[in-house]
Design a protein around this motif. Sequence first.
Motif, PDB file in Angstrom:
ATOM      1  N   VAL A 227       0.951  -1.213   0.069  1.00 48.82           N
ATOM      2  CA  VAL A 227       0.027   0.030  -0.223  1.00 48.82           C
ATOM      3  C   VAL A 227       0.846   1.094  -0.015  1.00 48.82           C
ATOM      4  CG1 VAL A 227      -1.777   1.369   1.566  1.00 48.82           C
ATOM      5  CG2 VAL A 227      -1.990  -1.236   1.142  1.00 48.82           C
ATOM      6  N   GLU A 228       1.950   1.110   0.730  1.00 48.49           N
ATOM      7  CA  GLU A 228       2.843   2.362   0.591  1.00 48.49           C
ATOM      8  C   GLU A 228       3.431   2.573  -0.549  1.00 48.49           C
ATOM      9  OE1 GLU A 228       6.069   1.467   3.576  1.00 48.49           O
ATOM     10  OE2 GLU A 228       4.655   1.606   5.374  1.00 48.49           O
ATOM     11  N   ILE A 229       3.697   1.463  -1.447  1.00 47.14           N
ATOM     12  CA  ILE A 229       3.797   1.509  -2.888  1.00 47.14           C
ATOM     13  C   ILE A 229       3.064   2.300  -3.712  1.00 47.14           C
ATOM     14  CG2 ILE A 229       5.024   0.662  -4.989  1.00 47.14           C
ATOM     15  CD1 ILE A 229       6.242  -1.468  -2.745  1.00 47.14           C
ATOM     16  N   GLY A 230       1.780   1.733  -3.910  1.00 46.88           N
ATOM     17  CA  GLY A 230       0.818   1.963  -4.900  1.00 46.88           C
ATOM     18  C   GLY A 230      -0.502   2.698  -4.297  1.00 46.88           C
ATOM     19  N   GLY A 231      -0.606   2.661  -2.820  1.00 50.78           N
ATOM     20  CA  GLY A 231      -1.792   3.396  -2.404  1.00 50.78           C
ATOM     21  C   GLY A 231      -2.983   1.842  -2.124  1.00 50.78           C
ATOM     22  N   VAL A 232      -3.897   2.563  -1.093  1.00 54.87           N
ATOM     23  CA  VAL A 232      -4.595   1.501  -0.570  1.00 54.87           C
ATOM     24  C   VAL A 232      -5.793   1.084  -1.602  1.00 54.87           C
ATOM     25  CG1 VAL A 232      -6.278   3.221   0.402  1.00 54.87           C
ATOM     26  CG2 VAL A 232      -6.015   1.191   1.447  1.00 54.87           C
ATOM     27  N   ASP A 233      -6.004   1.833  -2.689  1.00 46.23           N
ATOM     28  CA  ASP A 233      -6.861   1.634  -3.627  1.00 46.23           C
ATOM     29  C   ASP A 233      -6.580   0.691  -4.585  1.00 46.23           C
ATOM     30  OD1 ASP A 233      -8.853   3.392  -2.581  1.00 46.23           O
ATOM     31  OD2 ASP A 233      -8.178   5.047  -3.863  1.00 46.23           O
ATOM     32  N   THR A 234      -5.152   0.217  -4.566  1.00 46.26           N
ATOM     33  CA  THR A 234      -4.582  -0.387  -5.529  1.00 46.26           C
ATOM     34  C   THR A 234      -4.250  -1.914  -4.888  1.00 46.26           C
ATOM     35  OG1 THR A 234      -3.419   1.471  -6.167  1.00 46.26           O
ATOM     36  CG2 THR A 234      -2.291  -0.700  -6.880  1.00 46.26           C
ATOM     37  N   VAL A 235      -4.471  -2.171  -3.673  1.00 44.74           N
ATOM     38  CA  VAL A 235      -4.166  -3.530  -3.275  1.00 44.74           C
ATOM     39  C   VAL A 235      -5.112  -4.408  -2.842  1.00 44.74           C
ATOM     40  CG1 VAL A 235      -2.627  -4.581  -1.180  1.00 44.74           C
ATOM     41  CG2 VAL A 235      -1.974  -2.531  -2.521  1.00 44.74           C
ATOM     42  N   SER A 300      -7.615   0.419   8.834  1.00 46.10           N
ATOM     43  CA  SER A 300      -9.195   0.926   9.434  1.00 46.10           C
ATOM     44  C   SER A 300     -10.282  -0.038   8.509  1.00 46.10           C
ATOM     45  CB  SER A 300      -9.493   2.272   8.836  1.00 46.10           C
ATOM     46  OG  SER A 300      -9.787   2.502   7.467  1.00 46.10           O
ATOM     47  N   GLU A 301     -11.326  -0.093   9.065  1.00 46.74           N
ATOM     48  CA  GLU A 301     -12.450  -0.707   8.556  1.00 46.74           C
ATOM     49  C   GLU A 301     -12.846  -0.526   7.222  1.00 46.74           C
ATOM     50  OE1 GLU A 301     -14.174  -3.543   9.954  1.00 46.74           O
ATOM     51  OE2 GLU A 301     -12.597  -3.069  11.478  1.00 46.74           O
ATOM     52  N   GLU A 302     -12.641   0.581   6.712  1.00 46.33           N
ATOM     53  CA  GLU A 302     -12.975   1.091   5.265  1.00 46.33           C
ATOM     54  C   GLU A 302     -11.714   0.430   4.502  1.00 46.33           C
ATOM     55  OE1 GLU A 302     -13.259   5.079   2.465  1.00 46.33           O
ATOM     56  OE2 GLU A 302     -12.578   5.423   4.597  1.00 46.33           O
ATOM     57  N   GLU A 303     -10.581   0.402   4.882  1.00 47.91           N
ATOM     58  CA  GLU A 303      -9.363  -0.019   4.206  1.00 47.91           C
ATOM     59  C   GLU A 303      -9.482  -1.586   4.209  1.00 47.91           C
ATOM     60  OE1 GLU A 303      -5.979   3.567   5.376  1.00 47.91           O
ATOM     61  OE2 GLU A 303      -6.525   1.874   6.616  1.00 47.91           O
ATOM     62  N   VAL A 304      -9.953  -2.182   5.172  1.00 44.93           N
ATOM     63  CA  VAL A 304     -10.246  -3.678   5.388  1.00 44.93           C
ATOM     64  C   VAL A 304     -11.083  -3.870   4.248  1.00 44.93           C
ATOM     65  CG1 VAL A 304     -10.835  -5.588   6.527  1.00 44.93           C
ATOM     66  CG2 VAL A 304      -9.618  -4.068   7.828  1.00 44.93           C
ATOM     67  N   ASP A 305     -12.197  -3.303   4.024  1.00 41.83           N
ATOM     68  CA  ASP A 305     -13.329  -3.310   2.979  1.00 41.83           C
ATOM     69  C   ASP A 305     -12.689  -3.206   1.548  1.00 41.83           C
ATOM     70  OD1 ASP A 305     -15.144  -3.978   4.877  1.00 41.83           O
ATOM     71  OD2 ASP A 305     -16.147  -2.192   4.641  1.00 41.83           O
ATOM     72  N   LYS A 306     -11.825  -2.383   1.383  1.00 39.03           N
ATOM     73  CA  LYS A 306     -11.341  -2.135  -0.068  1.00 39.03           C
ATOM     74  C   LYS A 306     -10.055  -3.323  -0.268  1.00 39.03           C
ATOM     75  CE  LYS A 306     -11.148   2.990  -0.156  1.00 39.03           C
ATOM     76  NZ  LYS A 306     -10.211   4.196  -0.589  1.00 39.03           N
ATOM     77  N   ILE A 307      -9.547  -3.718   0.623  1.00 39.02           N
ATOM     78  CA  ILE A 307      -8.601  -4.835   0.332  1.00 39.02           C
ATOM     79  C   ILE A 307      -9.183  -5.988   0.178  1.00 39.02           C
ATOM     80  CG2 ILE A 307      -6.631  -6.055   1.397  1.00 39.02           C
ATOM     81  CD1 ILE A 307      -5.792  -3.457   2.483  1.00 39.02           C
TER      82      ILE A 307
END
Length: 328
Positions: A227-235, A300-307
Amino acid sequence: MMIDGLQCGHFDRAAFESLGRAGVAGVVVTCGFWEGAVESLDSLGRWRDLIRENADIAGIATTPSEITGLANEGKLAVILGYQNSNLFEGRIRFVELFAELGVRVVQLTYNNQNELGSSCYEAEDGGLARFGREVILEMNRAGMLVDCSHVGNRTTLDAIEASDKPIAVTHANAQSLFDHKRNKSDDVIRALGETGGVIGCATYRNITGDDYCKTVEAWCGMLARTVEIGGVDTVAIGTDRSHNFTAPDYAWMRQGRWTRGVDYGAASAARPGKAPPPEWFQDVEDMRVIPDGLRAVGFSEEEVDKITHKNWMRLYEATFRKPKIEVN
């Protein structure tokens, strides 16, 4: 809810049930590696039979709404994919035909260079071929997702640039975190992030490494660094888990019909056979620990949902569609 961007093997009812217990709502399955058009049609026929026999717990999904609909019914959404473009046999019109049969994900190359471009194992990555550009645009039009998991880094960057739609690396990891030819450069991961693409991080030990396989927190820590490389929307998740594979299956994946010799694929002479699964992922249903693993490393919960599912669903919304047959 989880979506797995790529699994392979011989699926059966037990595999579907295991995925259900794991909380997996959708999975991209591998319908073929080296097979041509007729063999690929045979595979689609077998998949239809399998789904028909297990219609109470699984169904084929060709759009995001169908994935959601099956999930709401408590069924597994099976997304049909291939890990090579051999099914097209050099015929541009076959892209549309296979799309009409429900195929939604196709990898441009497998482990060898082909008419479309270079694989990750070639000594020189020559980039995307002219035919590769044509196929990508046809896949965009037909509603197929372009996959570059086993594709060389230069060819992958070319594909990202050539595609009108975001593309995927359905099952690989960051090369800077574990140095393997099958993994992707930071430039590729950043380019995915800039164009709306997604990388499904793998659990396959040969391309993940022993350290990241020790605990689910260690593996989720690898995702955090990606995520640090590409962003949380990418992983996202692309385990590359196999079902019911035996030695002949691994030989076919790695050697196909193209060599008389031994090829190890992502393995090596020191570890030639089936790689041991991660310590935390001994059985398919162990995937259920991934959300808590992501929370444990700070998502976060939002990030967990994205991944776990939303990044895949967003990408499918951008790329999947039912082709319309237009005859003028």
